[in-house]
Design an enzyme around this catalytic site. Structure first.
Site, PDB file in Angstrom:
ATOM      1  N   ASN A   1      39.559  51.384  40.334  1.00  0.00           N
ATOM      2  CA  ASN A   1      40.501  50.404  39.804  1.00  0.00           C
ATOM      3  C   ASN A   1      39.842  49.120  39.320  1.00  0.00           C
ATOM      4  O   ASN A   1      40.355  48.460  38.426  1.00  0.00           O
ATOM      5  CB  ASN A   1      41.582  50.068  40.851  1.00  0.00           C
ATOM      6  CG  ASN A   1      41.020  49.875  42.236  1.00  0.00           C
ATOM      7  OD1 ASN A   1      40.303  50.725  42.756  1.00  0.00           O
ATOM      8  ND2 ASN A   1      41.336  48.751  42.854  1.00  0.00           N
TER       9      ASN A   1
ATOM     10  N   GLN B   1      44.335  55.609  39.043  1.00  0.00           N
ATOM     11  CA  GLN B   1      43.874  54.895  37.847  1.00  0.00           C
ATOM     12  C   GLN B   1      43.437  55.810  36.709  1.00  0.00           C
ATOM     13  O   GLN B   1      42.956  55.328  35.685  1.00  0.00           O
ATOM     14  CB  GLN B   1      42.713  53.951  38.215  1.00  0.00           C
ATOM     15  CG  GLN B   1      43.125  52.800  39.119  1.00  0.00           C
ATOM     16  CD  GLN B   1      44.011  51.756  38.421  1.00  0.00           C
ATOM     17  OE1 GLN B   1      44.193  51.780  37.203  1.00  0.00           O
ATOM     18  NE2 GLN B   1      44.568  50.844  39.190  1.00  0.00           N
TER      19      GLN B   1
ATOM     20  N   CYS C   1      45.204  43.464  45.345  1.00  0.00           N
ATOM     21  CA  CYS C   1      45.417  43.200  46.762  1.00  0.00           C
ATOM     22  C   CYS C   1      44.508  42.096  47.280  1.00  0.00           C
ATOM     23  O   CYS C   1      44.858  41.404  48.209  1.00  0.00           O
ATOM     24  CB  CYS C   1      45.169  44.468  47.584  1.00  0.00           C
ATOM     25  SG  CYS C   1      46.026  45.864  46.917  1.00  0.00           S
TER      26      CYS C   1
END
Ligand code: PLP
Length: 388
Positions: free
Chosen positions: A154, A182, A328
């Protein structure tokens, strides 16, 4: 101008995806029933699930019965890892392997299982960001239950040699899971050609809604359900299905199937131009990770002497959305665990940004960023005295 170059975090929902979702939510269409109910309303909802399952199976070249709907990538990763771990626990296989550059959904699930007595190994990568098959060979033991290596990363977009890795895992009797969150919808993904056992995908990464995804489980694979309750999803995932979101996932899968090759070529040309011109126009920049084994939409670039968070904020003020890595961990100054695992020094893990392109991006938007970026970088370097 507002430009969105953060499609690996999430994508806008395609209008052609919204429409079938609204049709489910609009009670005049009788599709609000519980898909487990036998009456007309239930069967209307069930037929929507069936249609979406066909679309997802077609996208993966899989069989219908192998697709289990989930709430997204995180749940699919948890389901694959915890489900296999539990199913194989009694066989004495209590070892799990993943790469060091997995998403937190995999890494933190490994941590949770290691606290409960599972042995875990994380495979290293070098500055290419690619897992070496020899590293997997060396890590496998007769106790290895599962190997989980992501298809595309990612943060840097590198594509792992999943087919080779799966073969090596199988030779030692281990199952193989890939987090393809992804890559699905961006490049062709054929589960049979990859030779894997489990695959995670998430709708919101390819213009579908958030909170919908799937785990593909090869027929015959032993996986224990982690959500227990009713007999939904052939006893593999309990809970009344989110029919509207799943309709959206199905529509997004159909759209992706129809334009996969053309869109990949368009995005890689756009990404390559953006990347090449940034490297040419701004001194002391470098691309992180192998450039020849990547999904077409992603680049991750280091700007020496610039703090990535400051660059992200400065670009946002200019109307351009980028990311410092995985969503995140943004908002914190934590260096990227991916760039760290690749062996880059701390300053490089903190001066790199990710640009991830998608369906709405155009040449004009790339030109806009290319016009703004050199001045923004120069200004930030001047502020920190890093200008040379
Ligand atoms: N795996 C990867 C590689 C991801 O990029 C993401 C999302 O950022 C996830 C898993 C989690 O997916 P979801 O947001 O659908 O839970």
């Amino acid at each position: 101008m507002r430009v969105y170059f953060d499609h690996n975090a999430t994508t806008p929902v395609d209008p052609a995806v919204v429409e079938p979702m609204v049709r489910v939510l609009d009670s005049s269409n009788d599709a609000f029933g519980n898909p487990s109910s036998i009456h007309h309303f239930g069967q209307r909802a069930k037929s929507i699930l069936d249609e979406a399952r066909t679309a997802v199976a077609d996208l993966l070249r899989a069989e219908l019965s192998e697709v289990v709907f989930t709430s997204g990538g995180t749940e699919s990763d948890n389901f694959a890892i915890r489900g296999v771990a539990e199913a194989l626990e009694a066989t004495g296989r209590r070892h799990l392997i993943a790469s060091a550059i997995e998403h937190e959904a995999v890494l933190n699930t490994f941590k949770a299982l290691s606290r409960r007595g599972w042995t875990t190994t994380l495979l290293p990568v070098d500055t290419s960001g690619i897992v070496a098959p020899e590293a997997l060979e060396a890590a496998l033991t007769d106790e290895t239950a599962l190997v989980s290596v992501m298809h595309a990363n990612n943060e840097i977009g590198t594509v792992q040699p999943v087919a080779d890795l799966a073969k090596i895992a199988h030779a030692r009797g281990a199952l193989f899971h890939t987090d393809a969150v992804q890559s699905v919808g961006k490049v062709p993904v054929d589960v049979r050609a990859l030779g894997i056992d489990l695959l995670s995908l998430s709708a919101h990464k390819f213009n579908g809604p958030k909170g919908a995804g799937a785990l593909w489980i090869k027929r015959g694979t032993r996986v224990t359900a982690i959500l227990t309750g009713g007999k939904h999803e052939r006893n593999r995932r309990a809970g009344t299905e989110n029919v509207a979101a799943i309709a959206g996932l199905g529509a997004a899968a159909t759209i992706a199937s129809g334009k996969l090759t053309m869109e990949a070529a368009r995005l890689s040309a756009l990404r390559d131009r953006l990347e090449t011109e940034i490297l040419a126009s701004i001194p002391r920049t470098a691309v992180n990770g192998a450039r020849d084994q990547r999904v077409p939409n992603t680049t991750n670039i280091s700007f020496e002497g610039v703090e990535a968070e400051s660059l992200l904020i400065a670009l946002d003020l200019e109307g351009v959305a980028v990311s410092t890595g995985s969503a995140c961990s943004s908002g914190t100054l934590e260096p990227s665990h991916v760039l760290r695992a690749m062996g880059f020094p701390t300053h490089r893990t903190q001066n790199s940004i990710r640009l991830s392109l998608g369906a709405g991006n155009t040449d004009e938007q790339v030109d806009y960023l290319l016009a703004k970026l050199p001045k923004v970088v120069e200004k930030l370097r001047a502020l920190t005295g890093a200008r040379r």
